[in-house]
Design an enzyme around this catalytic site. Structure first.
Site, PDB file in Angstrom:
ATOM      1  N   GLU A  25       0.824  -1.203   0.000  1.00 39.08           N
ATOM      2  CA  GLU A  25       0.000   0.000   0.000  1.00 39.08           C
ATOM      3  C   GLU A  25       0.860   1.255   0.000  1.00 39.08           C
ATOM      4  O   GLU A  25       0.571   2.225  -0.707  1.00 39.08           O
ATOM      5  CB  GLU A  25      -0.929  -0.006   1.215  1.00 39.08           C
ATOM      6  N   GLU A  49       0.607  -2.659 -10.141  1.00 38.36           N
ATOM      7  CA  GLU A  49       0.494  -3.678  -9.097  1.00 38.36           C
ATOM      8  C   GLU A  49       1.817  -4.423  -8.916  1.00 38.36           C
ATOM      9  O   GLU A  49       2.239  -4.688  -7.787  1.00 38.36           O
ATOM     10  CB  GLU A  49      -0.625  -4.670  -9.428  1.00 38.36           C
ATOM     11  N   HIS A  61       2.098   2.073  -3.477  1.00 45.48           N
ATOM     12  CA  HIS A  61       1.180   2.817  -4.344  1.00 45.48           C
ATOM     13  C   HIS A  61       1.266   4.317  -4.098  1.00 45.48           C
ATOM     14  O   HIS A  61       1.074   5.121  -5.013  1.00 45.48           O
ATOM     15  CB  HIS A  61      -0.260   2.346  -4.123  1.00 45.48           C
TER      16      HIS A  61
END
Length: 264
Positions: A139, A197, A142
């Protein structure tokens, strides 16, 4: 315990919601009746969001969500565990980080552009420490790769607030409570590319290893989530996948990466 159906930015962010009635922070939003509108070309070109705008909007959205969801304090099992795991992790790429646990039933986690990391208690229930830290690293990846900033910018430009911002000459408007809900609803619909991703998986892998956790944590977490998505918990984890084939490919890739690392 509130059922938190929508979250800011998830591990793979797939949440189709067109025409649906959705809950954010326990509040029901009907897309047909909210003020959410598509931004026109002229308005989009008129509004420029700076990094400081993104951080402020992110902070406002997270504060709204913190106020509308049960937070597990540091005196609880969940809060104490997250503090133990992250107390020496204060920043990433110069971005200050802060961590909290939402005591909710969905299996998920998200990071936001202001450095806020929110982990769901149900995710903590099924992940060991190595797996959980790999997901947190993913996370954070990102965020540092600007995926979150781009998603926030797209969501803001598609919100009702953009009209006021454009009229004001390109500055980001202060959001009302209802607009914060709309913004949260809007950018939860963002989908990251396979390339994004993969890059976040790589970051999660390195983040875990650099902080003393197993190199197999990223692969194991993906494998576990994939297995759960095909069983009785499918409804609570389906938002964490763009597609099962991609998730399978990511898990295989991360396990190969871990094996190569341990053989060095």
């Amino acid at each position: 315990m509130k059922k938190f159906i929508i979250l800011l930015v998830t591990i793979a962010l797939a949440c189709p919601y067109a025409g649906a009635q959705i809950k954010v922070g326990g509040k029901t939003l009907d897309k047909k009746t909210t003020k959410l509108i598509e931004a026109g070309t002229d308005v989009v070109s008129a509004v420029t969001l700076s990094d400081s705008d993104i951080i402020r909007l992110s902070r406002e959205a997270v504060e709204w969500m913190d106020a509308n969801n049960a937070i597990a304090g540091e005196d609880t099992e969940y809060g104490a565990r997250l503090k133990r795991l992250t107390e020496n992790i204060t920043e990433a790429e110069g971005l200050p980080l802060n961590f909290k646990v939402y005591h909710v039933v969905d299996v998920n986690a998200f990071a936001c552009g202001d450095g806020s990391i929110r982990v769901f208690s149900s995710l903590m229930d099924i992940m060991d420490d190595d797996e959980l830290m790999a997901i947190i690293g993913h996370e954070i990846g990102h965020v540092v790769h600007t995926d979150v900033k781009d998603a926030m910018k797209t969501a803001y430009l598609a919100s009702a607030a953009v009209n006021a911002a454009g009229a004001a000459g390109g500055t980001a408007a202060k959001l009302s409570e209802s607009e914060l809900g709309e913004l949260a609803q809007a950018f939860t619909g963002a989908q990251f590319s396979q390339k994004q991703e993969f890059a976040a998986d790589d970051y999660g892998f390195k983040f875990a290893v650099d902080n003393g956790f197993s190199p197999y944590g990223m692969a194991s977490s993906l494998e576990k989530l994939l297995e759960l998505s095909q069983g009785e918990k499918a409804s609570t984890v389906r938002q964490m996948f763009s597609s099962h084939p991609d998730t399978e490919k990511r898990a295989v890739r991360m396990r190969e990466k871990a094996e190569a690392y341990t053989q060095q």
